[in-house]
Design an enzyme around this catalytic site. Structure first.
Site, mmCIF file in Angstrom:
data_model
loop_
_atom_site.group_PDB
_atom_site.id
_atom_site.type_symbol
_atom_site.label_atom_id
_atom_site.label_comp_id
_atom_site.label_asym_id
_atom_site.label_seq_id
_atom_site.Cartn_x
_atom_site.Cartn_y
_atom_site.Cartn_z
ATOM 1 N N GLU A 275 0.836 -1.212 0.000
ATOM 2 C CA GLU A 275 0.000 0.000 0.000
ATOM 3 C C GLU A 275 0.872 1.263 0.000
ATOM 4 O OE1 GLU A 275 -2.078 -0.472 3.688
ATOM 5 O OE2 GLU A 275 -3.375 -2.066 2.939
ATOM 6 N N PRO A 276 1.708 1.450 -0.996
ATOM 7 C CA PRO A 276 2.532 2.666 -0.987
ATOM 8 C C PRO A 276 1.702 3.890 -1.360
ATOM 9 C CG PRO A 276 2.928 1.422 -3.004
ATOM 10 C CD PRO A 276 1.950 0.614 -2.180
ATOM 11 N N TYR A 318 4.431 18.490 11.133
ATOM 12 C CA TYR A 318 5.455 17.471 11.434
ATOM 13 C C TYR A 318 6.868 18.046 11.414
ATOM 14 C CZ TYR A 318 1.548 14.763 9.434
ATOM 15 O OH TYR A 318 0.320 14.257 9.116
ATOM 16 N N CYS A 346 -2.471 33.901 10.014
ATOM 17 C CA CYS A 346 -2.183 34.671 11.231
ATOM 18 C C CYS A 346 -1.761 33.801 12.397
ATOM 19 C CB CYS A 346 -3.401 35.490 11.595
ATOM 20 S SG CYS A 346 -3.802 36.585 10.246
HETATM 21 N N1 LLP Z 1 -1.403 1.881 4.561
HETATM 22 C C1 LLP Z 1 -1.885 2.319 5.744
HETATM 23 C C2 LLP Z 1 -2.730 1.430 6.538
HETATM 24 C C3 LLP Z 1 -1.564 3.621 6.187
HETATM 25 O O1 LLP Z 1 -2.032 4.049 7.361
HETATM 26 C C4 LLP Z 1 -0.736 4.452 5.389
HETATM 27 C C5 LLP Z 1 -0.400 5.817 5.810
HETATM 28 C C6 LLP Z 1 -0.273 3.942 4.156
HETATM 29 C C7 LLP Z 1 -0.621 2.645 3.786
HETATM 30 C C8 LLP Z 1 0.588 4.747 3.233
HETATM 31 O O2 LLP Z 1 1.794 5.101 3.790
HETATM 32 P P1 LLP Z 1 2.913 5.789 2.877
HETATM 33 O O3 LLP Z 1 3.362 4.776 1.858
HETATM 34 O O4 LLP Z 1 2.294 6.960 2.219
HETATM 35 O O5 LLP Z 1 3.977 6.153 3.829
HETATM 36 N N2 LLP Z 1 0.202 12.803 6.746
HETATM 37 C C9 LLP Z 1 1.479 12.197 7.051
HETATM 38 C C10 LLP Z 1 1.522 10.732 6.627
HETATM 39 C C11 LLP Z 1 0.431 9.901 7.249
HETATM 40 C C12 LLP Z 1 0.481 8.450 6.821
HETATM 41 C C13 LLP Z 1 -0.724 7.704 7.306
HETATM 42 N N3 LLP Z 1 -0.831 6.356 6.880
HETATM 43 C C14 LLP Z 1 2.589 13.005 6.378
HETATM 44 O O6 LLP Z 1 2.298 14.027 5.752
HETATM 45 O O7 LLP Z 1 3.765 12.654 6.504
#
Ligand code: LLP
Length: 421
Positions: A275-276, A318, A346
């Site tokens: 799940e990327p 973050y 603001c």
């Molecule tokens: N699968 C599940 C169950 C997840 O919770 C997530 C991300 C992904 C896949 C995808 O992860 P990725 O490959 O994108 O790292 N808003 C934060 C990132 C939150 C990620 C939440 N879950 C940021 O801006 O860094």
């Protein structure tokens, strides 16, 4: 690698100059490169071959229907976390059998919509959810295909707000209790066990935590099979990190990640799902903004942009770093100066970067935030009554607005004043 390069001194998205898009669309806006999205998807898709697999794009990172259609047409699956996401994926033409449904708080109504619409699997995160899903599926006369998300208690070594695989996090069931919960799932009506799910966090910059988690999944697969369960699918989640600072970071490549997956899990005769999100979308998008003012503070120089924390919240939320580059390239060897790069909102948190070395800039100059394709537009809000930032997709020399900027009238017209006020 991405498709945002300078040509003739002007930053382009593929074959289109960003100042041309800015002139037509106004600023700020997000712009995505179709060929970068395609390339990143293919790296995973080809990397996992010849294992049976499905690359499910985590659409929480970038959920525009045009992007989902582009990836869906290449055969991508989609990882969703709400029925809103599920319906977007369906609107993009992705069939239910390629959509997985993750998340700790799926409601019964969401389960009903996904079950009747068609779903590849629910990634179940708790025992109460399992019981609820059994009831909903049974009432509909259907069987819900499931994996159970296990929490392997592995330190993902990432920002605390996006680590999910430690026992103190809200995600999944403790791996130590997995056999018990699978035994319960096996006797519940309306439930069909397909496999195991794990996701330990986001923006991981080492393979070791993934490998530790996947080893535990391999061991669990053997245990559950010995208990008589049919484990045919392993969903390994997302989380592979991207370089946010050019030249300074080298997180593992998708090829290395896929090779590790094959080495650790390839012998189990399971279909592999991943799940990327960030790795596909992150470096496929920029946020383009215009300088409103350069303000000389007492001991610093502020670059005040027309983009703000409501358009790109990652730095405020973050402390994330995004490279910022001028759209019109500076001459080689020209001096840089330190700027505090801020938006007009603001609050002091509306700061994108402190003492960032940039070429001399003036009002009306354009700048681009790199690596903004993932968790950029999707996390935008209308804070300070700033209309949602628009999105543009470029494919070669073609480009299109894939989400327009709402007018102020449209934004305001959504509010309703009751007649008793
Ligand atoms: N699968 C599940 C169950 C997840 O919770 C997530 C991300 C992904 C896949 C995808 O992860 P990725 O490959 O994108 O790292 N808003 C934060 C990132 C939150 C990620 C939440 N879950 C940021 O801006 O860094």
């Amino acid at each position: 690698m991405d498709h945002f390069l300078y040509r003739g001194g002007v930053l382009h998205a593929e074959d289109v100059a960003l100042n041309e898009i800015a002139a037509a669309v106004g600023t700020p806006f997000y712009v995505y490169s179709a060929n970068t999205l395609r390339r990143h998807f293919r790296l995973f898709d080809e990397g996992l071959s010849p294992l049976p697999h499905l690359v499910c794009f985590a659409m929480k990172s970038l959920s525009n229907v045009a992007v989902l259609k582009l990836l869906g047409d290449m055969g991508a699956g989609i990882d969703t976390v709400s029925i809103g996401e599920y319906l977007r994926a369906r609107a993009a033409g992705v069939p239910g059998e390629r959509i997985v449904f993750s998340g700790v708080g799926k409601t019964r109504e969401e389960m009903r919509v996904a079950l009747t619409g068609g779903i590849r699997q629910f990634n179940v995160e708790s025992e109460p959810e399992l019981e609820a899903l059994s009831e909903v599926a049974t009432a509909l006369g259907l069987r819900a295909p499931i994996t159970i998300r296990v929490n392997p208690d592995v330190d993902a070594k990432t920002h605390a707000k996006i680590a999910t695989g430690k026992k103190e996090n809200k995600f999944g069931i403790p791996i130590s209790r997995a056999r018990e919960v699978y035994a319960r799932a096996a006797i519940l009506p309306g439930i069909q066990i397909m496999g195991i799910d794990v996701h330990i966090g986001s923006q991981l910059t080492e393979l070791a935590p993934f490998e530790a988690a996947y080893q535990k999944v391999a061991e669990l697969t053997a245990l559950l099979r010995a208990d008589g369960h049919q484990i045919t699918r392993l969903d390994l989640g997302g989380g592979l990190g991207i370089p946010y600072t050019r030249g300074n970071e080298a997180p593992p490549l998708p090829e290395d990640y896929c090779a590790m997956v094959k080495r650790v899990l390839g012998h189990l005769d399971c279909e592999i799902e991943i799940e990327p999100g960030r790795l596909i979308a992150g470096n496929s998008g920029l946020l383009v903004s215009k300088v409103v003012y350069v303000k000389e503070g007492e001991d610093r120089r502020f670059l005040i942009l027309d983009a703000a924390m409501n358009d790109l919240v990652r730095p405020a939320m973050y402390d994330a770093h995004h490279d910022i580059v001028p759209v019109i390239q500076d001459s080689p060897g020209a001096p840089t100066v330190p700027y505090d790069v801020v938006g007009p909102v603001c609050e002091t948190g509306d700061t994108f970067a402190k003492a960032r070395a940039l070429p001399m800039l003036a009002a009306d100059d354009l700048v681009a935030f790199r690596s903004a394709g993932a968790y950029g537009a999707v996390m935008a809000s209308e804070y300070n009554s700033r209309p949602l930032v628009p999105e543009v997709l470029v494919d070669g020399d073609r480009w299109a607005v894939i989400r327009p900027r709402p007018s102020y009238e449209e934004m305001i017209a959504r509010d309703i004043v009751p007649d008793w006020i």
